[in-house]
Design a protein around this motif. Structure first.
Motif, PDB file in Angstrom:
ATOM      1  N   LEU A   1       0.837  -1.210   0.000  1.00 19.31           N
ATOM      2  CA  LEU A   1       0.000   0.000   0.000  1.00 19.31           C
ATOM      3  C   LEU A   1       0.868   1.255   0.000  1.00 19.31           C
ATOM      4  O   LEU A   1       0.599   2.216  -0.734  1.00 19.31           O
ATOM      5  N   LEU A   2       1.927   1.248   0.815  1.00 15.90           N
ATOM      6  CA  LEU A   2       2.809   2.417   0.875  1.00 15.90           C
ATOM      7  C   LEU A   2       3.539   2.618  -0.440  1.00 15.90           C
ATOM      8  O   LEU A   2       3.744   3.754  -0.885  1.00 15.90           O
ATOM      9  N   LEU A   3       3.952   1.530  -1.079  1.00 10.54           N
ATOM     10  CA  LEU A   3       4.664   1.647  -2.346  1.00 10.54           C
ATOM     11  C   LEU A   3       3.741   2.103  -3.474  1.00 10.54           C
ATOM     12  O   LEU A   3       4.145   2.884  -4.344  1.00 10.54           O
ATOM     13  N   LEU A   4       2.492   1.643  -3.474  1.00 11.22           N
ATOM     14  CA  LEU A   4       1.543   2.017  -4.530  1.00 11.22           C
ATOM     15  C   LEU A   4       1.088   3.459  -4.416  1.00 11.22           C
ATOM     16  O   LEU A   4       0.791   4.110  -5.421  1.00 11.22           O
ATOM     17  N   GLY A   5       1.012   3.981  -3.200  1.00  9.91           N
ATOM     18  CA  GLY A   5       0.619   5.378  -3.007  1.00  9.91           C
ATOM     19  C   GLY A   5      -0.765   5.679  -3.547  1.00  9.91           C
ATOM     20  O   GLY A   5      -1.743   5.025  -3.173  1.00  9.91           O
ATOM     21  N   PRO A   6      -0.915   6.633  -4.474  1.00  8.28           N
ATOM     22  CA  PRO A   6      -2.248   7.013  -4.985  1.00  8.28           C
ATOM     23  C   PRO A   6      -2.971   5.878  -5.707  1.00  8.28           C
ATOM     24  O   PRO A   6      -4.187   5.919  -5.846  1.00  8.28           O
ATOM     25  N   GLN A   7      -2.233   4.852  -6.158  1.00 11.70           N
ATOM     26  CA  GLN A   7      -2.875   3.721  -6.821  1.00 11.70           C
ATOM     27  C   GLN A   7      -3.487   2.724  -5.837  1.00 11.70           C
ATOM     28  O   GLN A   7      -4.192   1.806  -6.239  1.00 11.70           O
ATOM     29  N   ALA A   8      -3.200   2.921  -4.543  1.00 11.68           N
ATOM     30  CA  ALA A   8      -3.741   2.034  -3.510  1.00 11.68           C
ATOM     31  C   ALA A   8      -5.083   2.577  -3.048  1.00 11.68           C
ATOM     32  O   ALA A   8      -5.144   3.550  -2.297  1.00 11.68           O
ATOM     33  N   GLY A   9      -6.156   1.980  -3.517  1.00 12.44           N
ATOM     34  CA  GLY A   9      -7.494   2.416  -3.158  1.00 12.44           C
ATOM     35  C   GLY A   9      -8.179   1.445  -2.220  1.00 12.44           C
ATOM     36  O   GLY A   9      -7.533   0.750  -1.423  1.00 12.44           O
ATOM     37  N   SER A  10      -9.489   1.367  -2.331  1.00 14.52           N
ATOM     38  CA  SER A  10     -10.286   0.594  -1.387  1.00 14.52           C
ATOM     39  C   SER A  10      -9.969  -0.901  -1.446  1.00 14.52           C
ATOM     40  O   SER A  10     -10.030  -1.590  -0.415  1.00 14.52           O
ATOM     41  N   ALA A  11      -9.615  -1.427  -2.612  1.00 12.80           N
ATOM     42  CA  ALA A  11      -9.324  -2.859  -2.725  1.00 12.80           C
ATOM     43  C   ALA A  11      -8.104  -3.238  -1.895  1.00 12.80           C
ATOM     44  O   ALA A  11      -8.089  -4.282  -1.223  1.00 12.80           O
ATOM     45  N   VAL A  12      -7.073  -2.397  -1.919  1.00 10.18           N
ATOM     46  CA  VAL A  12      -5.873  -2.685  -1.131  1.00 10.18           C
ATOM     47  C   VAL A  12      -6.176  -2.562   0.352  1.00 10.18           C
ATOM     48  O   VAL A  12      -5.720  -3.389   1.161  1.00 10.18           O
ATOM     49  N   TRP A  13      -6.946  -1.544   0.737  1.00  8.56           N
ATOM     50  CA  TRP A  13      -7.322  -1.407   2.143  1.00  8.56           C
ATOM     51  C   TRP A  13      -8.170  -2.588   2.605  1.00  8.56           C
ATOM     52  O   TRP A  13      -8.020  -3.073   3.733  1.00  8.56           O
ATOM     53  N   ALA A  14      -9.065  -3.075   1.748  1.00  3.69           N
ATOM     54  CA  ALA A  14      -9.877  -4.242   2.097  1.00  3.69           C
ATOM     55  C   ALA A  14      -8.987  -5.455   2.320  1.00  3.69           C
ATOM     56  O   ALA A  14      -9.169  -6.218   3.289  1.00  3.69           O
ATOM     57  N   LEU A  15      -7.998  -5.639   1.434  1.00  2.00           N
ATOM     58  CA  LEU A  15      -7.080  -6.765   1.571  1.00  2.00           C
ATOM     59  C   LEU A  15      -6.283  -6.655   2.861  1.00  2.00           C
ATOM     60  O   LEU A  15      -6.054  -7.662   3.555  1.00  2.00           O
ATOM     61  N   TYR A  16      -5.868  -5.435   3.224  1.00  3.34           N
ATOM     62  CA  TYR A  16      -5.121  -5.267   4.465  1.00  3.34           C
ATOM     63  C   TYR A  16      -5.974  -5.631   5.680  1.00  3.34           C
ATOM     64  O   TYR A  16      -5.542  -6.391   6.558  1.00  3.34           O
ATOM     65  N   CYS A  17      -7.181  -5.089   5.747  1.00  2.00           N
ATOM     66  CA  CYS A  17      -8.045  -5.355   6.905  1.00  2.00           C
ATOM     67  C   CYS A  17      -8.394  -6.836   7.007  1.00  2.00           C
ATOM     68  O   CYS A  17      -8.386  -7.411   8.096  1.00  2.00           O
ATOM     69  N   VAL A  18      -8.685  -7.463   5.863  1.00  2.00           N
ATOM     70  CA  VAL A  18      -8.994  -8.898   5.857  1.00  2.00           C
ATOM     71  C   VAL A  18      -7.800  -9.705   6.343  1.00  2.00           C
ATOM     72  O   VAL A  18      -7.937 -10.668   7.106  1.00  2.00           O
ATOM     73  N   SER A  19      -6.597  -9.315   5.927  1.00  2.00           N
ATOM     74  CA  SER A  19      -5.399 -10.056   6.321  1.00  2.00           C
ATOM     75  C   SER A  19      -5.120  -9.957   7.818  1.00  2.00           C
ATOM     76  O   SER A  19      -4.419 -10.801   8.374  1.00  2.00           O
ATOM     77  N   CYS A  20      -5.671  -8.944   8.469  1.00  2.00           N
ATOM     78  CA  CYS A  20      -5.490  -8.784   9.913  1.00  2.00           C
ATOM     79  C   CYS A  20      -6.533  -9.533  10.736  1.00  2.00           C
ATOM     80  O   CYS A  20      -6.412  -9.614  11.964  1.00  2.00           O
ATOM     81  N   THR A  21      -7.593 -10.065  10.089  1.00  2.00           N
ATOM     82  CA  THR A  21      -8.676 -10.690  10.855  1.00  2.00           C
ATOM     83  C   THR A  21      -8.245 -11.962  11.564  1.00  2.00           C
ATOM     84  O   THR A  21      -8.964 -12.457  12.436  1.00  2.00           O
ATOM     85  N   VAL A  22      -7.081 -12.501  11.229  1.00  2.00           N
ATOM     86  CA  VAL A  22      -6.571 -13.651  11.970  1.00  2.00           C
ATOM     87  C   VAL A  22      -6.444 -13.312  13.459  1.00  2.00           C
ATOM     88  O   VAL A  22      -6.516 -14.202  14.321  1.00  2.00           O
ATOM     89  N   MET A  23      -6.310 -12.023  13.780  1.00  2.00           N
ATOM     90  CA  MET A  23      -6.222 -11.610  15.181  1.00  2.00           C
ATOM     91  C   MET A  23      -7.532 -11.844  15.931  1.00  2.00           C
ATOM     92  O   MET A  23      -7.547 -11.833  17.158  1.00  2.00           O
ATOM     93  N   ALA A  24      -8.639 -12.070  15.224  1.00  2.00           N
ATOM     94  CA  ALA A  24      -9.896 -12.385  15.902  1.00  2.00           C
ATOM     95  C   ALA A  24      -9.776 -13.665  16.722  1.00  2.00           C
ATOM     96  O   ALA A  24     -10.489 -13.845  17.725  1.00  2.00           O
ATOM     97  N   LEU A  25      -8.881 -14.561  16.321  1.00  2.00           N
ATOM     98  CA  LEU A  25      -8.671 -15.794  17.068  1.00  2.00           C
ATOM     99  C   LEU A  25      -8.080 -15.545  18.445  1.00  2.00           C
ATOM    100  O   LEU A  25      -8.142 -16.416  19.318  1.00  2.00           O
ATOM    101  N   SER A  26      -7.496 -14.361  18.648  1.00  2.00           N
ATOM    102  CA  SER A  26      -6.854 -14.082  19.934  1.00  2.00           C
ATOM    103  C   SER A  26      -7.869 -13.911  21.056  1.00  2.00           C
ATOM    104  O   SER A  26      -7.549 -14.178  22.229  1.00  2.00           O
ATOM    105  N   LEU A  27      -9.105 -13.484  20.748  1.00  2.00           N
ATOM    106  CA  LEU A  27     -10.100 -13.274  21.807  1.00  2.00           C
ATOM    107  C   LEU A  27     -10.498 -14.578  22.494  1.00  2.00           C
ATOM    108  O   LEU A  27     -10.381 -14.682  23.725  1.00  2.00           O
ATOM    109  N   PRO A  28     -10.975 -15.600  21.778  1.00  2.00           N
ATOM    110  CA  PRO A  28     -11.258 -16.851  22.482  1.00  2.00           C
ATOM    111  C   PRO A  28     -10.008 -17.496  23.060  1.00  2.00           C
ATOM    112  O   PRO A  28     -10.087 -18.211  24.067  1.00  2.00           O
ATOM    113  N   ALA A  29      -8.844 -17.250  22.457  1.00  2.00           N
ATOM    114  CA  ALA A  29      -7.604 -17.801  23.001  1.00  2.00           C
ATOM    115  C   ALA A  29      -7.296 -17.202  24.363  1.00  2.00           C
ATOM    116  O   ALA A  29      -6.863 -17.910  25.287  1.00  2.00           O
ATOM    117  N   VAL A  30      -7.508 -15.902  24.516  1.00  3.96           N
ATOM    118  CA  VAL A  30      -7.306 -15.261  25.817  1.00  3.96           C
ATOM    119  C   VAL A  30      -8.283 -15.820  26.843  1.00  3.96           C
ATOM    120  O   VAL A  30      -7.908 -16.147  27.977  1.00  3.96           O
TER     121      VAL A  30
END
Length: 407
Positions: A304-333
């Motif tokens: 996203l940082l390298l793409l700059g202005p070419q990084a739109g909603s699709a890249v942000w969606a991919l970033y947020c989706v890639s972080c959802t693995v952290m949802a597993l941390s709640l039941p783990a705690v």
């Protein structure tokens, strides 16, 4: 307390999900309203960051007492009291005449909805089987994503018709209705006598020492702060300004982009809900899944940082989706602690996560303004600020890898 049957479990889940839907709507609506509020109250990037982070500041202030109260009084009583504060906050925000009153209102409803996830997760720890806990946790987060979807295009469509003040009065009414449903559907917190001594200790802040000292909690905390908290900070605020100021989206295009980001999150949490029971049956270690999944999010942010202005909603969606693995941390705690301490463990972890959201939302705003003042253009300022954020995520992941997997 015994595990609930399927029908009773669904009946308990639905009103909790309704309240969490509204909590997520209130959390994310600032990203859609940012241009309107900035114009009406002459707000800069740092002001928007502080205003959006005010929700999480109010949220964080309540977490330690919330955990003690949940362990002692149970989800229904605690959540009903907190929802009353959320209604008050919506009223203050709707009547705001300046930045200070906006901030106070947002802090109040942030504090008021701060039990909307921790209360059900505390209840699920007792009322649901381990496999059902994984599914219910993921589908609560899916409901939250649905609330964030509602905060995008639907809010953008309603603004010309109702105005943002009437919108908040409507949300206040819906919060009251969700509280009534919870009062009817959620069982009381009947505790066995032998738990009394343990729960009395929870009335003192020292009752959290078992959480703060726990090796697993310490291992996970930096990821909770920077990665989980950062995902929420990006999803609920900074993805919108990036799309408008860096990728040059219009207000409607940015709202549409946020809509699809949140739809992608909704679908991902739904998939985690389906996958959770299978993982539990096959004894798959969620820590290994987290450790192996997070490098992808680091690569997406770098892209996203390298793409700059070419990084739109699709890249942000991919970033947020890639972080959802952290949802597993709640039941783990929750699973890492005894059921009598689950409320405190979850609330302490939530404090870390939402403390991270507040610091990152405000801090990135300060960094962007600071880099612009130092002579960088808008693209350079966003790249520098998010580059610092990326470095923090990398260090948190390395800390998670080097610590022992279990206490």
């Amino acid at each position: 307390m015994s595990v609930l049957g399927r029908r009773a479990a669904v009946w308990v889940f639905l009103p909790f999900a309704a309240a969490y839907f509204l909590a997520a709507l209130l959390r994310a609506v600032t990203a859609t309203l940012a241009p309107t509020l900035a114009e009406a109250f002459t707000l800069g990037a740092a002001d928007l960051g502080l205003l959006s982070g005010g929700y999480f500041l109010g949220f964080a202030f309540t977490q330690l007492p919330l955990g003690r109260w949940l362990d002692r009084y149970g989800p229904r009583q605690v959540l009903l009291a907190f929802l009353g504060v959320a209604v008050l906050g919506c009223g203050v925000f709707a009547l705001a005449t300046g930045f200070s009153s906006l901030l106070v209102g947002r802090m109040l409803f942030g504090a008021g909805v701060s039990a909307c996830l921790m209360a059900p997760l505390t209840g699920y720890r007792r009322w649901y089987s381990p496999a059902a806990q994984l599914r219910a946790n993921a589908w609560m987060l899916m409901t939250g994503s649905l609330g964030m979807v509602a905060s995008t295009l639907p809010v953008q469509w309603l603004l010309p018709v109702l105005g943002w003040r009437a919108l908040f009065w409507g949300i206040a009414a819906l919060v009251l209705l969700s509280g009534a449903w919870i009062a009817l559907a959620v069982p009381s917190w009947n505790r066995p006598r032998q738990e009394a001594t343990v729960l009395l200790e929870a009335n003192d802040t020292a009752g959290y020492s078992v959480v703060w000292r726990h090796p697993y909690f310490r291992r996970l905390a930096p990821l909770g702060f920077f990665t989980y908290g950062g995902m929420v900070a990006m999803q609920t605020l900074w993805a919108g300004p990036w799309m408008q100021r860096v990728a040059h989206y219009s207000e409607l295009e940015a709202a549409t982009g946020l809509f699809w980001i949140n739809v992608s999150m909704l679908c991902t949490f739904w998939a985690w809900g389906l996958l959770g029971p299978w993982m539990a049956r096959h004894a798959i270690d969620v820590n290994r899944v987290i450790a192996r999944g997070l490098p992808f999010s680091l690569c997406v942010m770098l892209g996203l940082l390298l793409l700059g202005p070419q990084a739109g909603s699709a890249v942000w969606a991919l970033y947020c989706v890639s972080c959802t693995v952290m949802a597993l941390s709640l039941p783990a705690v929750a699973a890492a602690f005894d059921a009598n301490a689950a409320g405190r463990a979850l609330s302490a972890y939530n404090l870390v996560v939402f403390g991270g959201v507040f610091v990152l939302q405000w801090g990135i705003g300060l960094a962007v303004d600071g880099f612009i003042a130092a002579g960088l253009d808008v693209l350079g300022a966003f790249r520098a600020a998010l580059g610092m954020y990326l470095a923090c995520n990398l260090l948190a992941w390395l800390w998670f890898l080097r610590k022992p997997a279990r206490p």
